[in-house]
Design a protein around this motif. Structure first.
Motif, PDB file in Angstrom:
ATOM      1  N   HIS A 164       8.808 -11.334  12.815  1.00  0.00           N
ATOM      2  CA  HIS A 164       7.598 -12.039  12.528  1.00  0.00           C
ATOM      3  C   HIS A 164       6.821 -11.898  11.181  1.00  0.00           C
ATOM      4  CE1 HIS A 164       7.300 -12.524  17.073  1.00  0.00           C
ATOM      5  NE2 HIS A 164       8.206 -13.290  16.575  1.00  0.00           N
ATOM      6  N   SER A 165       6.852 -10.399  10.793  1.00  0.00           N
ATOM      7  CA  SER A 165       6.133 -10.203   9.746  1.00  0.00           C
ATOM      8  C   SER A 165       6.935  -9.033   8.930  1.00  0.00           C
ATOM      9  CB  SER A 165       4.717  -9.452  10.295  1.00  0.00           C
ATOM     10  OG  SER A 165       4.745  -8.297  10.855  1.00  0.00           O
ATOM     11  N   LEU A 166       6.887  -9.132   7.711  1.00  0.00           N
ATOM     12  CA  LEU A 166       7.773  -8.280   6.726  1.00  0.00           C
ATOM     13  C   LEU A 166       6.756  -7.783   5.594  1.00  0.00           C
ATOM     14  CD1 LEU A 166      10.358  -7.147   5.874  1.00  0.00           C
ATOM     15  CD2 LEU A 166      10.766  -9.194   4.612  1.00  0.00           C
ATOM     16  N   THR A 167       6.741  -6.388   5.220  1.00  0.00           N
ATOM     17  CA  THR A 167       6.004  -6.223   3.915  1.00  0.00           C
ATOM     18  C   THR A 167       6.985  -5.712   3.169  1.00  0.00           C
ATOM     19  OG1 THR A 167       4.179  -5.529   5.677  1.00  0.00           O
ATOM     20  CG2 THR A 167       4.190  -4.744   3.369  1.00  0.00           C
ATOM     21  N   LEU A 168       6.851  -6.010   2.000  1.00  0.00           N
ATOM     22  CA  LEU A 168       7.835  -5.665   0.843  1.00  0.00           C
ATOM     23  C   LEU A 168       6.881  -5.069  -0.528  1.00  0.00           C
ATOM     24  CD1 LEU A 168      10.786  -8.214   1.113  1.00  0.00           C
ATOM     25  CD2 LEU A 168      10.919  -5.627   1.391  1.00  0.00           C
ATOM     26  N   THR A 169       5.541  -5.113  -0.176  1.00  0.00           N
ATOM     27  CA  THR A 169       4.608  -5.049  -1.385  1.00  0.00           C
ATOM     28  C   THR A 169       5.071  -3.727  -2.002  1.00  0.00           C
ATOM     29  OG1 THR A 169       3.330  -3.724   0.027  1.00  0.00           O
ATOM     30  CG2 THR A 169       2.826  -6.022  -0.422  1.00  0.00           C
ATOM     31  N   ARG A 170       4.746  -3.543  -3.572  1.00  0.00           N
ATOM     32  CA  ARG A 170       5.096  -2.277  -4.395  1.00  0.00           C
ATOM     33  C   ARG A 170       6.386  -2.131  -4.390  1.00  0.00           C
ATOM     34  NH1 ARG A 170      -0.307   1.482  -3.557  1.00  0.00           N
ATOM     35  NH2 ARG A 170      -1.685   0.010  -4.232  1.00  0.00           N
ATOM     36  N   CYS A 226       7.839  -2.822   7.789  1.00  0.00           N
ATOM     37  CA  CYS A 226       6.947  -2.538   6.715  1.00  0.00           C
ATOM     38  C   CYS A 226       8.111  -1.500   6.088  1.00  0.00           C
ATOM     39  CB  CYS A 226       6.002  -1.693   7.162  1.00  0.00           C
ATOM     40  SG  CYS A 226       4.973  -1.093   5.682  1.00  0.00           S
ATOM     41  N   LEU A 227       8.364  -2.125   4.489  1.00  0.00           N
ATOM     42  CA  LEU A 227       9.162  -1.450   3.648  1.00  0.00           C
ATOM     43  C   LEU A 227       8.398  -1.296   2.257  1.00  0.00           C
ATOM     44  CD1 LEU A 227      12.412  -3.574   4.083  1.00  0.00           C
ATOM     45  CD2 LEU A 227      11.751  -1.361   4.954  1.00  0.00           C
ATOM     46  N   SER A 228       7.049  -1.150   2.394  1.00  0.00           N
ATOM     47  CA  SER A 228       6.267  -0.929   1.303  1.00  0.00           C
ATOM     48  C   SER A 228       6.457   0.209   0.444  1.00  0.00           C
ATOM     49  CB  SER A 228       4.774  -1.234   1.451  1.00  0.00           C
ATOM     50  OG  SER A 228       4.453  -0.255   2.332  1.00  0.00           O
ATOM     51  N   GLU A 229       6.367   0.198  -1.026  1.00  0.00           N
ATOM     52  CA  GLU A 229       6.696   1.354  -1.695  1.00  0.00           C
ATOM     53  C   GLU A 229       7.860   2.214  -1.460  1.00  0.00           C
ATOM     54  OE1 GLU A 229       3.142   4.046  -2.237  1.00  0.00           O
ATOM     55  OE2 GLU A 229       1.734   2.473  -1.703  1.00  0.00           O
ATOM     56  N   ASP A 233       4.171  -9.647   3.407  1.00  0.00           N
ATOM     57  CA  ASP A 233       3.084  -9.086   2.634  1.00  0.00           C
ATOM     58  C   ASP A 233       1.625  -9.420   3.020  1.00  0.00           C
ATOM     59  OD1 ASP A 233       5.452  -8.051   1.468  1.00  0.00           O
ATOM     60  OD2 ASP A 233       5.032  -9.561  -0.447  1.00  0.00           O
ATOM     61  N   GLY A 234       1.515  -9.558   4.166  1.00  0.00           N
ATOM     62  CA  GLY A 234       0.115  -9.632   4.665  1.00  0.00           C
ATOM     63  C   GLY A 234      -0.359 -11.099   4.769  1.00  0.00           C
ATOM     64  N   LEU A 279       8.466   1.978   7.456  1.00  0.00           N
ATOM     65  CA  LEU A 279       9.420   2.867   6.359  1.00  0.00           C
ATOM     66  C   LEU A 279       8.457   2.844   5.232  1.00  0.00           C
ATOM     67  CD1 LEU A 279      12.894   1.616   7.329  1.00  0.00           C
ATOM     68  CD2 LEU A 279      12.014   3.836   7.130  1.00  0.00           C
ATOM     69  N   HIS A 280       7.318   2.764   5.177  1.00  0.00           N
ATOM     70  CA  HIS A 280       6.492   3.009   3.901  1.00  0.00           C
ATOM     71  C   HIS A 280       6.726   4.150   3.387  1.00  0.00           C
ATOM     72  CE1 HIS A 280       3.042   2.667   1.487  1.00  0.00           C
ATOM     73  NE2 HIS A 280       2.327   4.032   1.889  1.00  0.00           N
ATOM     74  N   ARG A 281       6.922   3.934   2.051  1.00  0.00           N
ATOM     75  CA  ARG A 281       7.008   5.036   0.980  1.00  0.00           C
ATOM     76  C   ARG A 281       8.448   6.044   1.226  1.00  0.00           C
ATOM     77  NH1 ARG A 281       1.663   8.032   0.015  1.00  0.00           N
ATOM     78  NH2 ARG A 281       1.122   5.904  -0.513  1.00  0.00           N
ATOM     79  N   ASN A 282       9.464   5.338   1.021  1.00  0.00           N
ATOM     80  CA  ASN A 282      10.741   6.123   1.217  1.00  0.00           C
ATOM     81  C   ASN A 282      11.549   5.696  -0.052  1.00  0.00           C
ATOM     82  OD1 ASN A 282      11.301   7.734   3.789  1.00  0.00           O
ATOM     83  ND2 ASN A 282      10.040   5.898   4.517  1.00  0.00           N
ATOM     84  N   HIS A 283      12.714   5.935  -0.091  1.00  0.00           N
ATOM     85  CA  HIS A 283      13.463   5.762  -1.201  1.00  0.00           C
ATOM     86  C   HIS A 283      14.845   4.631  -1.051  1.00  0.00           C
ATOM     87  CE1 HIS A 283      12.398  10.041  -2.898  1.00  0.00           C
ATOM     88  NE2 HIS A 283      11.494   9.214  -2.711  1.00  0.00           N
ATOM     89  N   LEU A 284      14.408   3.696  -0.246  1.00  0.00           N
ATOM     90  CA  LEU A 284      15.419   2.466   0.133  1.00  0.00           C
ATOM     91  C   LEU A 284      15.559   1.711  -1.165  1.00  0.00           C
ATOM     92  CD1 LEU A 284      14.385   1.657   3.581  1.00  0.00           C
ATOM     93  CD2 LEU A 284      16.073   3.372   2.936  1.00  0.00           C
ATOM     94  N   THR A 285      16.619   1.396  -1.541  1.00  0.00           N
ATOM     95  CA  THR A 285      16.911   0.399  -2.782  1.00  0.00           C
ATOM     96  C   THR A 285      17.251  -0.836  -2.491  1.00  0.00           C
ATOM     97  OG1 THR A 285      19.320   1.422  -3.064  1.00  0.00           O
ATOM     98  CG2 THR A 285      17.462   2.426  -4.294  1.00  0.00           C
ATOM     99  N   CYS A 286      17.772  -1.050  -1.198  1.00  0.00           N
ATOM    100  CA  CYS A 286      18.119  -2.385  -0.921  1.00  0.00           C
ATOM    101  C   CYS A 286      18.035  -2.622   0.880  1.00  0.00           C
ATOM    102  CB  CYS A 286      19.643  -2.723  -1.104  1.00  0.00           C
ATOM    103  SG  CYS A 286      20.963  -1.923  -0.556  1.00  0.00           S
TER     104      CYS A 286
END
Length: 273
Positions: free
Chosen positions: A217-223, A196-199, A247-248, A175-182
Protein backbone atom coordinates in the motif's frame (compact mmCIF):
# COMPACT_ATOMS: atom_id res chain seq x y z
CA UNK A 1 19.39 4.97 24.87
CA UNK A 2 19.39 2.84 28.03
CA UNK A 3 20.28 -0.79 28.38
CA UNK A 4 18.61 -3.36 30.59
CA UNK A 5 20.02 -6.33 32.44
CA UNK A 6 19.05 -8.63 29.59
CA UNK A 7 21.37 -6.79 27.22
CA UNK A 8 18.59 -5.04 25.34
CA UNK A 9 17.67 -1.46 24.67
CA UNK A 10 14.47 -0.44 26.40
CA UNK A 11 14.04 3.00 24.88
CA UNK A 12 13.43 3.84 21.23
CA UNK A 13 13.72 7.57 21.75
CA UNK A 14 16.76 7.83 19.49
CA UNK A 15 14.92 6.44 16.48
CA UNK A 16 14.08 8.89 13.68
CA UNK A 17 10.66 10.27 14.53
CA UNK A 18 9.14 9.44 11.16
CA UNK A 19 10.52 5.93 11.10
CA UNK A 20 9.73 4.61 14.56
CA UNK A 21 6.76 2.80 16.00
CA UNK A 22 5.32 2.32 19.44
CA UNK A 23 6.62 -0.59 21.40
CA UNK A 24 5.49 -1.94 24.71
CA UNK A 25 7.84 -2.33 27.63
CA UNK A 26 9.62 -5.57 28.32
CA UNK A 27 7.53 -8.41 29.55
CA UNK A 28 8.06 -9.68 33.06
CA UNK A 29 11.59 -10.98 33.35
CA UNK A 30 13.50 -12.50 36.22
CA UNK A 31 17.27 -12.29 36.12
CA UNK A 32 18.82 -12.94 39.53
CA UNK A 33 22.27 -11.72 38.49
CA UNK A 34 23.34 -8.16 39.22
CA UNK A 35 24.16 -6.46 35.95
CA UNK A 36 26.07 -3.25 35.19
CA UNK A 37 25.96 -1.24 31.99
CA UNK A 38 28.78 -1.93 29.55
CA UNK A 39 30.19 0.44 26.92
CA UNK A 40 29.91 -2.42 24.42
CA UNK A 41 26.15 -2.85 24.30
CA UNK A 42 26.46 -6.07 22.33
CA UNK A 43 27.17 -7.83 25.61
CA UNK A 44 26.33 -7.48 29.27
CA UNK A 45 28.74 -6.99 32.12
CA UNK A 46 27.95 -8.64 35.43
CA UNK A 47 29.64 -8.51 38.80
CA UNK A 48 31.63 -11.63 37.93
CA UNK A 49 34.32 -11.50 35.26
CA UNK A 50 33.27 -14.99 34.26
CA UNK A 51 30.18 -13.47 32.62
CA UNK A 52 31.91 -10.42 31.20
CA UNK A 53 31.20 -11.21 27.54
CA UNK A 54 27.94 -13.14 27.86
CA UNK A 55 24.86 -12.07 25.90
CA UNK A 56 21.40 -12.18 27.47
CA UNK A 57 20.33 -15.53 25.98
CA UNK A 58 23.40 -17.30 27.40
CA UNK A 59 22.82 -16.41 31.03
CA UNK A 60 21.96 -19.79 32.51
CA UNK A 61 19.62 -18.50 35.23
CA UNK A 62 17.71 -16.10 33.01
CA UNK A 63 14.25 -17.02 31.73
CA UNK A 64 14.04 -14.13 29.23
CA UNK A 65 12.89 -15.19 25.76
CA UNK A 66 13.35 -13.41 22.48
CA UNK A 67 9.63 -12.98 21.84
CA UNK A 68 9.32 -11.14 25.19
CA UNK A 69 11.66 -8.36 24.06
CA UNK A 70 10.66 -5.47 21.83
CA UNK A 71 14.17 -4.09 21.12
CA UNK A 72 16.71 -6.85 21.87
CA UNK A 73 20.42 -6.35 21.41
CA UNK A 74 21.56 -9.29 19.29
CA UNK A 75 25.03 -8.10 18.29
CA UNK A 76 27.55 -10.72 19.41
CA UNK A 77 30.54 -9.81 21.53
CA UNK A 78 34.11 -10.85 20.73
CA UNK A 79 35.16 -14.48 20.86
CA UNK A 80 37.78 -15.80 23.25
CA UNK A 81 40.45 -15.51 20.59
CA UNK A 82 39.63 -11.85 19.95
CA UNK A 83 40.30 -10.40 23.36
CA UNK A 84 42.91 -10.89 26.05
CA UNK A 85 41.78 -12.87 29.06
CA UNK A 86 43.39 -12.09 32.36
CA UNK A 87 44.99 -15.03 34.13
CA UNK A 88 42.37 -15.01 36.86
CA UNK A 89 39.45 -14.95 34.40
CA UNK A 90 37.53 -18.10 33.60
CA UNK A 91 36.08 -18.19 30.09
CA UNK A 92 32.33 -18.74 30.12
CA UNK A 93 32.25 -20.80 26.93
CA UNK A 94 34.79 -23.43 25.97
CA UNK A 95 35.89 -23.84 22.41
CA UNK A 96 35.03 -20.31 21.25
CA UNK A 97 32.80 -19.19 18.44
CA UNK A 98 34.71 -21.06 15.76
CA UNK A 99 33.73 -24.44 17.18
CA UNK A 100 30.09 -23.35 17.60
CA UNK A 101 29.82 -22.13 14.03
CA UNK A 102 31.16 -25.42 12.66
CA UNK A 103 28.17 -27.20 14.16
CA UNK A 104 24.80 -27.02 12.44
CA UNK A 105 23.09 -23.74 13.43
CA UNK A 106 25.99 -23.19 15.87
CA UNK A 107 23.81 -23.38 18.99
CA UNK A 108 22.59 -25.75 21.63
CA UNK A 109 18.93 -26.69 21.42
CA UNK A 110 18.06 -25.09 24.76
CA UNK A 111 19.60 -21.81 23.59
CA UNK A 112 17.47 -21.88 20.44
CA UNK A 113 14.39 -22.40 22.58
CA UNK A 114 15.30 -19.43 24.76
CA UNK A 115 15.83 -17.14 21.76
CA UNK A 116 12.45 -18.24 20.38
CA UNK A 117 12.68 -15.94 17.35
CA UNK A 118 10.10 -18.06 15.51
CA UNK A 119 7.31 -16.70 17.74
CA UNK A 120 8.19 -12.99 17.47
CA UNK A 121 5.38 -10.92 15.96
CA UNK A 122 6.73 -7.39 16.46
CA UNK A 123 10.46 -6.79 16.67
CA UNK A 124 12.93 -3.92 16.51
CA UNK A 125 16.50 -4.91 15.60
CA UNK A 126 17.74 -1.41 14.75
CA UNK A 127 21.13 0.13 15.52
CA UNK A 128 22.93 -3.20 16.04
CA UNK A 129 26.36 -1.88 14.93
CA UNK A 130 27.26 -4.95 12.86
CA UNK A 131 30.91 -4.22 12.22
CA UNK A 132 32.34 -7.75 11.86
CA UNK A 133 31.48 -10.59 9.47
CA UNK A 134 30.58 -12.98 12.30
CA UNK A 135 28.12 -10.40 13.65
CA UNK A 136 26.51 -10.01 10.22
CA UNK A 137 26.31 -13.79 9.90
CA UNK A 138 24.60 -14.10 13.26
CA UNK A 139 22.17 -11.31 12.32
CA UNK A 140 21.21 -13.10 9.10
CA UNK A 141 20.69 -16.31 11.07
CA UNK A 142 18.18 -14.50 13.29
CA UNK A 143 16.33 -12.97 10.33
CA UNK A 144 15.87 -16.40 8.77
CA UNK A 145 14.07 -17.55 11.90
CA UNK A 146 11.50 -14.72 11.90
CA UNK A 147 8.82 -16.78 10.21
CA UNK A 148 5.93 -15.13 12.11
CA UNK A 149 7.09 -11.55 12.43
CA UNK A 150 4.58 -9.00 11.14
CA UNK A 151 6.23 -5.67 12.02
CA UNK A 152 10.01 -5.44 11.75
CA UNK A 153 12.39 -2.51 12.07
CA UNK A 154 15.97 -2.79 10.81
CA UNK A 155 17.04 0.85 10.93
CA UNK A 156 20.69 1.85 10.47
CA UNK A 157 22.32 -1.59 10.37
CA UNK A 158 24.55 -1.13 7.28
CA UNK A 159 22.70 -3.97 5.56
CA UNK A 160 23.67 -4.60 1.93
CA UNK A 161 21.90 -7.74 0.70
CA UNK A 162 18.91 -9.52 2.22
CA UNK A 163 17.81 -11.42 -0.87
CA UNK A 164 18.41 -14.80 0.80
CA UNK A 165 15.94 -13.94 3.59
CA UNK A 166 12.23 -14.71 3.48
CA UNK A 167 9.72 -12.99 5.78
CA UNK A 168 6.46 -14.74 4.93
CA UNK A 169 4.16 -12.82 7.32
CA UNK A 170 5.86 -9.44 7.46
CA UNK A 171 3.35 -6.64 6.77
CA UNK A 172 5.51 -3.66 7.76
CA UNK A 173 9.27 -3.48 7.16
CA UNK A 174 11.46 -0.47 7.97
CA UNK A 175 14.90 -0.48 6.32
CA UNK A 176 15.61 3.21 6.79
CA UNK A 177 19.28 4.20 6.48
CA UNK A 178 21.01 1.05 5.26
CA UNK A 179 23.26 0.33 2.27
CA UNK A 180 20.89 -1.31 -0.23
CA UNK A 181 21.66 -0.41 -3.84
CA UNK A 182 18.67 -1.98 -5.63
CA UNK A 183 15.26 -3.44 -4.89
CA UNK A 184 16.49 -6.92 -5.78
CA UNK A 185 18.47 -6.95 -2.52
CA UNK A 186 15.27 -6.92 -0.49
CA UNK A 187 14.09 -10.03 1.36
CA UNK A 188 11.17 -12.03 -0.02
CA UNK A 189 8.05 -10.18 1.19
CA UNK A 190 4.87 -11.87 -0.04
CA UNK A 191 2.63 -10.14 2.54
CA UNK A 192 4.21 -6.68 2.88
CA UNK A 193 1.87 -3.67 3.00
CA UNK A 194 4.19 -0.89 4.19
CA UNK A 195 7.83 -0.68 3.13
CA UNK A 196 10.32 2.03 4.05
CA UNK A 197 13.62 2.21 2.12
CA UNK A 198 14.55 5.84 2.76
CA UNK A 199 18.21 6.91 2.93
CA UNK A 200 19.70 3.90 1.16
CA UNK A 201 21.68 3.92 -2.09
CA UNK A 202 18.98 2.70 -4.47
CA UNK A 203 19.69 4.09 -7.93
CA UNK A 204 17.44 1.95 -10.14
CA UNK A 205 13.87 0.71 -10.19
CA UNK A 206 14.94 -2.68 -11.52
CA UNK A 207 13.18 -5.49 -9.72
CA UNK A 208 10.44 -3.24 -8.34
CA UNK A 209 7.81 -5.19 -10.26
CA UNK A 210 8.50 -8.22 -8.05
CA UNK A 211 6.64 -6.38 -5.27
CA UNK A 212 3.55 -6.19 -7.47
CA UNK A 213 2.35 -9.57 -6.26
CA UNK A 214 2.31 -8.37 -2.65
CA UNK A 215 -0.46 -6.18 -1.15
CA UNK A 216 1.89 -3.19 -0.94
CA UNK A 217 0.00 0.00 0.00
CA UNK A 218 2.76 2.46 0.87
CA UNK A 219 6.39 2.75 -0.23
CA UNK A 220 9.03 5.23 0.90
CA UNK A 221 12.11 5.79 -1.27
CA UNK A 222 13.04 9.31 -0.19
CA UNK A 223 16.71 10.34 -0.18
CA UNK A 224 17.76 7.70 -2.69
CA UNK A 225 19.46 8.45 -6.02
CA UNK A 226 16.46 6.89 -7.76
CA UNK A 227 14.41 9.98 -6.83
CA UNK A 228 16.17 11.89 -9.62
CA UNK A 229 15.08 9.55 -12.43
CA UNK A 230 12.88 11.30 -14.97
CA UNK A 231 9.18 10.65 -14.33
CA UNK A 232 10.13 8.87 -11.12
CA UNK A 233 6.65 8.74 -9.58
CA UNK A 234 4.93 7.64 -12.77
CA UNK A 235 7.46 4.86 -13.26
CA UNK A 236 6.98 3.58 -9.72
CA UNK A 237 3.19 3.52 -10.02
CA UNK A 238 3.39 1.83 -13.42
CA UNK A 239 5.39 -0.98 -11.79
CA UNK A 240 3.08 -1.10 -8.75
CA UNK A 241 -0.50 -0.36 -9.87
CA UNK A 242 -1.95 -1.22 -6.43
CA UNK A 243 0.32 1.24 -4.62
CA UNK A 244 -1.59 4.01 -2.82
CA UNK A 245 1.10 6.18 -1.21
CA UNK A 246 4.62 6.96 -2.44
CA UNK A 247 7.06 8.89 -0.25
CA UNK A 248 4.22 9.98 2.03
CA UNK A 249 2.18 11.48 -0.84
CA UNK A 250 -1.04 9.77 -2.00
CA UNK A 251 -1.33 8.78 -5.64
CA UNK A 252 -2.05 11.83 -7.82
CA UNK A 253 -3.93 11.88 -11.16
CA UNK A 254 -0.74 12.64 -13.09
CA UNK A 255 0.95 9.61 -11.52
CA UNK A 256 -1.35 7.39 -13.58
CA UNK A 257 -0.20 8.83 -16.90
CA UNK A 258 2.38 6.90 -18.93
CA UNK A 259 5.98 7.96 -18.22
CA UNK A 260 7.05 10.86 -20.44
CA UNK A 261 3.57 12.34 -20.79
CA UNK A 262 3.14 14.07 -17.46
CA UNK A 263 4.23 17.55 -18.52
CA UNK A 264 3.40 19.57 -21.65
CA UNK A 265 6.26 19.87 -24.10
CA UNK A 266 6.46 23.64 -23.56
CA UNK A 267 7.46 23.20 -19.92
CA UNK A 268 10.43 21.09 -20.97
CA UNK A 269 11.90 23.93 -23.05
CA UNK A 270 14.33 26.57 -21.87
CA UNK A 271 13.57 30.02 -23.23
CA UNK A 272 16.54 32.37 -23.46
CA UNK A 273 15.49 36.03 -23.60
Amino acid sequence: MSESSSGVNTSSGSFPKSHSSQYSNLSVTHTPLSVDQSPDSGIVTTSSSRFRFVSWQRLEESDVRGDQLSCPRVREGPSEEDFFLREDEIPFERGGRRKRREEEEGQRWDERLQENWENCVELNLSYQDLGDPFQQENFSRILRRLIRVERLQLINNSLTDLSSIRLPRCRSLNLHRNHLTCVRQLPKLPAVEHLCLSENSISTLGGLGALGTSPLHSLTLTRNPVNYIQDYRARVFSCLPKLRVLDGIPKLPEDSMPPGLQLPAATRMCNIL
